[in-house]
Design a protein around this motif. Sequence first.
Motif, mmCIF file in Angstrom:
data_model
loop_
_atom_site.group_PDB
_atom_site.id
_atom_site.type_symbol
_atom_site.label_atom_id
_atom_site.label_comp_id
_atom_site.label_asym_id
_atom_site.label_seq_id
_atom_site.Cartn_x
_atom_site.Cartn_y
_atom_site.Cartn_z
ATOM 1 N N THR A 105 0.673 -1.325 0.254
ATOM 2 C CA THR A 105 -0.021 0.209 -0.539
ATOM 3 C C THR A 105 1.178 1.028 -0.205
ATOM 4 O OG1 THR A 105 -2.109 -0.958 0.542
ATOM 5 C CG2 THR A 105 -1.864 0.821 1.062
ATOM 6 N N ALA A 106 0.680 2.399 -1.126
ATOM 7 C CA ALA A 106 1.182 3.881 -0.926
ATOM 8 C C ALA A 106 1.224 4.528 -0.763
ATOM 9 C CB ALA A 106 1.559 4.223 -2.417
ATOM 10 N N VAL A 107 1.066 5.386 0.122
ATOM 11 C CA VAL A 107 1.310 7.046 0.926
ATOM 12 C C VAL A 107 2.370 7.774 0.108
ATOM 13 C CG1 VAL A 107 -0.091 5.038 2.761
ATOM 14 C CG2 VAL A 107 2.604 6.403 3.468
ATOM 15 N N THR A 108 1.315 8.487 0.367
ATOM 16 C CA THR A 108 1.983 9.716 0.196
ATOM 17 C C THR A 108 2.395 10.727 1.273
ATOM 18 O OG1 THR A 108 0.704 10.301 -2.161
ATOM 19 C CG2 THR A 108 1.798 12.100 -1.302
ATOM 20 N N PHE A 109 3.915 10.843 1.345
ATOM 21 C CA PHE A 109 4.212 11.998 2.202
ATOM 22 C C PHE A 109 4.648 13.127 1.770
ATOM 23 C CE2 PHE A 109 8.702 12.316 4.506
ATOM 24 C CZ PHE A 109 8.536 12.647 5.567
ATOM 25 N N GLY A 110 4.896 14.359 2.934
ATOM 26 C CA GLY A 110 5.545 15.443 2.096
ATOM 27 C C GLY A 110 4.769 16.631 3.055
ATOM 28 N N PRO A 111 5.004 17.289 3.295
ATOM 29 C CA PRO A 111 4.906 18.716 3.789
ATOM 30 C C PRO A 111 3.570 18.969 4.076
ATOM 31 C CG PRO A 111 6.394 19.803 2.199
ATOM 32 C CD PRO A 111 5.733 18.203 2.105
ATOM 33 N N GLY A 112 3.314 19.043 5.566
ATOM 34 C CA GLY A 112 1.639 18.943 5.358
ATOM 35 C C GLY A 112 1.181 17.457 5.228
ATOM 36 N N HIS A 113 1.936 16.412 4.853
ATOM 37 C CA HIS A 113 0.868 15.260 5.095
ATOM 38 C C HIS A 113 1.814 13.975 5.615
ATOM 39 C CE1 HIS A 113 -1.828 16.101 1.722
ATOM 40 N NE2 HIS A 113 -0.629 16.495 1.434
ATOM 41 N N PRO A 114 2.047 14.593 7.070
ATOM 42 C CA PRO A 114 3.253 12.850 7.681
ATOM 43 C C PRO A 114 2.905 11.740 7.339
ATOM 44 C CG PRO A 114 1.831 14.429 9.130
ATOM 45 C CD PRO A 114 1.559 15.140 8.790
ATOM 46 N N VAL A 115 3.262 11.096 8.354
ATOM 47 C CA VAL A 115 2.783 9.655 7.790
ATOM 48 C C VAL A 115 3.918 8.902 9.464
ATOM 49 C CG1 VAL A 115 2.916 9.322 5.738
ATOM 50 C CG2 VAL A 115 5.420 9.036 6.296
ATOM 51 N N HIS A 116 3.806 7.600 9.582
ATOM 52 C CA HIS A 116 3.941 7.026 10.572
ATOM 53 C C HIS A 116 4.406 5.413 10.377
ATOM 54 C CE1 HIS A 116 -0.438 6.469 11.917
ATOM 55 N NE2 HIS A 116 0.496 4.810 11.613
ATOM 56 N N PHE A 117 5.541 4.680 11.003
ATOM 57 C CA PHE A 117 5.088 3.648 10.974
ATOM 58 C C PHE A 117 5.540 3.370 12.779
ATOM 59 C CE2 PHE A 117 9.540 3.919 10.387
ATOM 60 C CZ PHE A 117 10.086 3.736 11.269
ATOM 61 N N ASP A 118 4.769 1.495 12.505
ATOM 62 C CA ASP A 118 4.133 0.669 14.283
ATOM 63 C C ASP A 118 5.770 0.070 14.505
ATOM 64 O OD1 ASP A 118 2.902 0.439 16.693
ATOM 65 O OD2 ASP A 118 2.875 -1.913 15.408
ATOM 66 N N ILE A 119 6.414 0.648 15.081
ATOM 67 C CA ILE A 119 7.716 -0.612 16.229
ATOM 68 C C ILE A 119 6.628 -1.801 16.358
ATOM 69 C CG2 ILE A 119 9.215 -1.349 17.526
ATOM 70 C CD1 ILE A 119 10.234 1.719 16.104
ATOM 71 N N GLN A 120 6.190 -3.374 17.516
ATOM 72 C CA GLN A 120 5.889 -3.635 17.824
ATOM 73 C C GLN A 120 6.465 -4.863 18.832
ATOM 74 O OE1 GLN A 120 1.820 -6.099 16.830
ATOM 75 N NE2 GLN A 120 3.426 -7.736 16.948
ATOM 76 N N VAL A 121 6.433 -4.639 19.538
ATOM 77 C CA VAL A 121 7.534 -5.196 20.880
ATOM 78 C C VAL A 121 6.799 -6.263 22.118
ATOM 79 C CG1 VAL A 121 9.514 -5.305 22.594
ATOM 80 C CG2 VAL A 121 9.278 -3.558 20.246
ATOM 81 N N PRO A 122 7.672 -7.025 21.655
ATOM 82 C CA PRO A 122 6.636 -8.326 22.793
ATOM 83 C C PRO A 122 6.750 -7.943 24.125
ATOM 84 C CG PRO A 122 7.770 -9.902 21.368
ATOM 85 C CD PRO A 122 8.489 -8.026 20.749
ATOM 86 N N ASN A 123 5.926 -8.226 25.054
ATOM 87 C CA ASN A 123 5.849 -7.092 26.510
ATOM 88 C C ASN A 123 6.107 -8.825 26.685
ATOM 89 O OD1 ASN A 123 5.321 -5.910 28.334
ATOM 90 N ND2 ASN A 123 3.412 -5.535 28.369
ATOM 91 N N ASN A 124 7.117 -9.638 26.958
ATOM 92 C CA ASN A 124 7.443 -10.807 27.741
ATOM 93 C C ASN A 124 8.009 -10.110 29.419
ATOM 94 O OD1 ASN A 124 9.893 -9.823 27.268
ATOM 95 N ND2 ASN A 124 10.345 -11.060 25.373
ATOM 96 N N GLY A 125 8.637 -8.733 29.535
ATOM 97 C CA GLY A 125 9.285 -8.123 30.331
ATOM 98 C C GLY A 125 11.258 -8.209 30.260
ATOM 99 N N ARG A 126 11.724 -8.864 29.123
ATOM 100 C CA ARG A 126 12.993 -8.676 29.267
ATOM 101 C C ARG A 126 13.219 -7.579 27.877
ATOM 102 N NH1 ARG A 126 12.484 -14.897 28.359
ATOM 103 N NH2 ARG A 126 12.381 -15.246 30.213
ATOM 104 N N GLY A 127 12.414 -6.248 27.676
ATOM 105 C CA GLY A 127 13.390 -5.415 26.972
ATOM 106 C C GLY A 127 13.911 -4.455 27.087
ATOM 107 N N THR A 128 15.264 -4.726 26.371
ATOM 108 C CA THR A 128 16.350 -3.810 25.847
ATOM 109 C C THR A 128 15.696 -2.246 25.930
ATOM 110 O OG1 THR A 128 17.685 -5.781 25.618
ATOM 111 C CG2 THR A 128 19.017 -3.539 24.892
ATOM 112 N N PRO A 129 16.401 -1.261 26.598
ATOM 113 C CA PRO A 129 16.305 0.135 26.499
ATOM 114 C C PRO A 129 17.348 0.488 25.510
ATOM 115 C CG PRO A 129 16.902 0.156 28.389
ATOM 116 C CD PRO A 129 17.524 -1.252 28.189
ATOM 117 N N ALA A 130 16.424 1.492 24.292
ATOM 118 C CA ALA A 130 16.842 1.958 22.944
ATOM 119 C C ALA A 130 16.650 3.643 23.179
ATOM 120 C CB ALA A 130 16.807 1.205 21.525
#
Length: 169
Positions: A105-130
């Motif tokens: 799926t294509a999306v248009t990105f530019g001034p006045g048209h922000p976009v985002h993506f998701d980072i999905q992390v397993p919630n297993n209590g073992r996360g490493t800070p970044a």
Amino acid sequence: MMRTNRVMVISLAATVLAGAAGAGVAQASPTTAGSVAPSACRPANHTAKITNAPSSSGHRHYRVTLTAPRGYEPCQLAGSPTNVRFSNHDSQLGITPGRYGNQGTAVTFGPGHPVHFDIQVPNNGRGTPADEVTFTLQAPDGEIPGTSVAQGTLKVATGTLIGPVRDDA
């Protein structure tokens, strides 16, 4: 300042190598023909910020939002970013994420048209800070040369997944 120089060198090297390789590399062309303004999709022409997003069952989520200032031409992005690397205080973490979702799926990105993506992390209590994520954006016809950088606080773990770029509306 050191981080900026490192990112510029990485972006320049990736651009040179991508130009030499030729195949599978998108040119980050503006969406309008005959434009003289540079493309918002180039890493030097946008900013990216990591923020917390609502959690789902068994996962933490972070949103990486890309914005482009005025003066740049809109462009098309598609799918999940690739070559994603996580760092904490300039030390790269050994976590290589997978991808999920519709990659076409294509999306248009530019001034006045922000976009985002998701980072999905397993919630297993073992996360490493970044505190930094580097990535390569994808256009409908291939990879956009260069490395984009997002900063913000997050935790990552084995099993982390990157979602496709979406409209921010």
